[in-house]
Design a protein around this motif. Structure first.
Motif, PDB file in Angstrom:
ATOM      1  N   THR A  32       0.887  -1.235  -0.018  1.00 42.40           N
ATOM      2  CA  THR A  32       0.133   0.108   0.056  1.00 42.40           C
ATOM      3  C   THR A  32       1.063   1.138   0.056  1.00 42.40           C
ATOM      4  N   GLN A  33       2.183   1.028  -0.225  1.00 43.36           N
ATOM      5  CA  GLN A  33       2.977   2.168  -0.382  1.00 43.36           C
ATOM      6  C   GLN A  33       3.961   1.939  -1.392  1.00 43.36           C
ATOM      7  N   PRO A  40       6.394   9.602  -3.312  1.00 49.21           N
ATOM      8  CA  PRO A  40       6.007   8.453  -2.556  1.00 49.21           C
ATOM      9  C   PRO A  40       4.332   8.811  -2.609  1.00 49.21           C
ATOM     10  N   ASN A  42       0.369   6.411  -1.254  1.00 45.65           N
ATOM     11  CA  ASN A  42       0.039   5.550  -0.462  1.00 45.65           C
ATOM     12  C   ASN A  42      -1.376   5.074  -0.747  1.00 45.65           C
ATOM     13  N   GLN A  69      -4.354  -2.744  -3.436  1.00 45.52           N
ATOM     14  CA  GLN A  69      -3.054  -2.705  -3.168  1.00 45.52           C
ATOM     15  C   GLN A  69      -2.461  -2.413  -4.656  1.00 45.52           C
TER      16      GLN A  69
END
Length: 145
Positions: A32-33, A40, A42, A69
């Protein structure tokens, strides 16, 4: 005299086995990152919906439920496909259909960056169990070029 011992040993074994069967095996956490074009990203649960948190901390709600995801490549990093010099990544969600079915309902949604803006495709649904190694057409086919 041996019979009570045998019965006790058998009962203890069954109790031990049922205790082990009740334990849940930990599953790897869904990715999930990720990092997309050096920034970045998320994925979070926002009232039951899969939501993308952008580098500026603003939210982009996707057309699928939580959990979801990022789609990863074989190197276990975010898979990014480039088409017409536009980078694209995929968010996916897969859930098993009720028994006796062995199928899953999988949802895919591609996200591309065009001129510093993230654009989301329509969601694609199909009966297959993910996560998967999706063809490049799955990344590009739901956008208007």
């Amino acid at each position: 005299m041996r019979r009570p011992f045998l019965f006790t040993a058998l009962a203890a074994s069954l109790i031990s086995l049922s205790a082990c069967a009740g334990e849940e095996v930990p599953t790897p956490t869904a990715p999930t990152q990720a990092v997309f074009v050096g920034q970045p990203l998320n994925l979070i649960n926002d009232q039951g919906r899969c939501t993308l948190v952008k580098p500026d901390k603003s939210h982009l709600r996707l057309d699928m439920e939580w959990p979801c995801q990022f789609s990863l490549g074989q190197d276990r990093q975010l898979r990014v496909e480039t088409f017409n010099q536009v980078p694209i990544f995929m968010v996916e969600r897969s859930e098993h259909m009720p028994a006796p079915s062995r199928d899953c309902l999988t949802k895919l949604q591609a996200v591309r960056q065009v001129k510093e803006t993230l654009e989301v495709s329509d969601v694609n649904q199909f009966a297959s169990c993910g996560p998967g190694q999706w063809d490049q057409k799955m990344y590009t086919g739901f956008f208007r070029w």
